[in-house]
Enzyme design. Sequence first.
Site, short mmCIF file in Angstrom:
data_model
loop_
_atom_site.label_atom_id
_atom_site.label_comp_id
_atom_site.label_asym_id
_atom_site.label_seq_id
_atom_site.Cartn_x
_atom_site.Cartn_y
_atom_site.Cartn_z
N HIS A 1 0.82 -1.21 0.00
CA HIS A 1 0.00 0.00 0.00
C HIS A 1 0.86 1.26 0.00
O HIS A 1 0.67 2.16 -0.84
CB HIS A 1 -0.92 -0.01 1.22
N GLU A 2 1.80 1.32 0.92
CA GLU A 2 2.64 2.52 1.03
C GLU A 2 3.59 2.66 -0.16
O GLU A 2 3.90 3.79 -0.57
CB GLU A 2 3.43 2.49 2.34
N HIS B 1 1.87 4.67 -2.87
CA HIS B 1 1.99 6.12 -2.65
C HIS B 1 3.40 6.59 -3.00
O HIS B 1 3.57 7.61 -3.69
CB HIS B 1 1.70 6.45 -1.18
#
Length: 451
Positions: A22-23, A26
């Site tokens: 997920h990170e 980003h």
Amino acid sequence: MMSILWSLAAFIVALGILITVHEFGHFWVARRCGVRVERFSIGFGKALWRRTDRQGTEYVIALIPLGGYVKMLDERVEAVAPELRHQSFNNKTVLQRAAIVSAGPIANFLFAIVAYWLVFIIGVPSVRPVIGDISPQSIAAQANISSGMELKSVDGIETPDWDSVRLALISRIGDKQMQVGVAPFGSDNVVEKTLDLRQWQFEPDKQDPVVALGIIPRGPQIESVLAEVQPGSAAQKAGLQAGDRIVKVNGQLLDRWQTFVLQVRDNPGQPLVLDIERESTPLSLTLIPDTKSVGENRSEGFAGVVPKVIPLPDEYKTIRQYGPFTAVYQAGDKTWQLMRLTVSMLGKLITGDVKLNNLSGPISIAQGAGLSAEYGLVYYLMFLALISVNLGIINLFPLPVLDGGHLLFLAIEKLKGGPVSERVQDFSYRIGSILLVLLMGLALFNDFSRL
């Protein structure tokens, strides 16, 4: 104790993988948009490991593995040198910022596709959805569905195995009717049946949606013959032996093993008269089931016997395995089904079609992680894909503390031609945080109530 540690380890590994994915979404898009990333952290609290790359980004693995974050240069957070302002997140266009924010959930969806691609390359054993029996007066019986039929589809969605059937059924909670395609086993002569779901009620975390419709899957044949009698058990005290065939319980002919199980379960400490056959000789014995507690003010009977099981014939088994290219399509389709199911279930939690006690928290997830890891790599990958999709969808929820909340603010900024005031954002973050804490509290309460 070992099972708890195993579940905890499997949970931490799963959490670490999914947070990193997920990170990284980003992080990767932020870099591509020219934003300076100051820190990429997996976990919170004290740093256990850290490293800084040539571009000045600090990579951290922290003590508490319950989250992670990407810290980007932002003038709204701290002063930024004039020569670095062009690398600040807040100075990027609305579309660039929206791309960075949405990249986390998108990474979760892509990970699910990759996980399912690996599953379908390796091959996942499954059982064809052939009906073993139909409960009288059930929803399935009223639709004239009979034993021996194979469920081919649910509302147009192909169902090659029972897992696919259950996935399709759960998403129909709250609907008034449903179309299922059935055919005799081994035949492609599909007939559409309409099921009336107005009386269909079940709890997803406790009941099988298939059985709740009155459909009993064809499985291994369980005979009313004892394969094992546990030493010191109620069955041994009653004189039962391995090889005994149970014919009647309290004078009623035993039609299936499950009937005996229910009789024992519902009569703790109460005598049950059993008519049995031992080497073709009829005998009568009295069984007094032991009592075991299964919750506050509730107990069940326990006999201490194991029945003889005839394995499911090979023609009912299948392995879902595809080539590299077909597996991409199948993985994408499976991920899309999970996304639709997650959105549908969240919507039905809000409308009340699904009870809030079905909401699960970290304890249930940890138990699922441990169980899937015990079954093997394929099942653990399927678990990771499921949680990854859930994580992606939930993060798109329009709560200010989540990615969806940030996207909502960016959409408003695009429409009004200017950013939402910091005062409104701060107030929204407070409300969002309270709602998130309440949801987590409810999920934890549900977890503990299931223990």
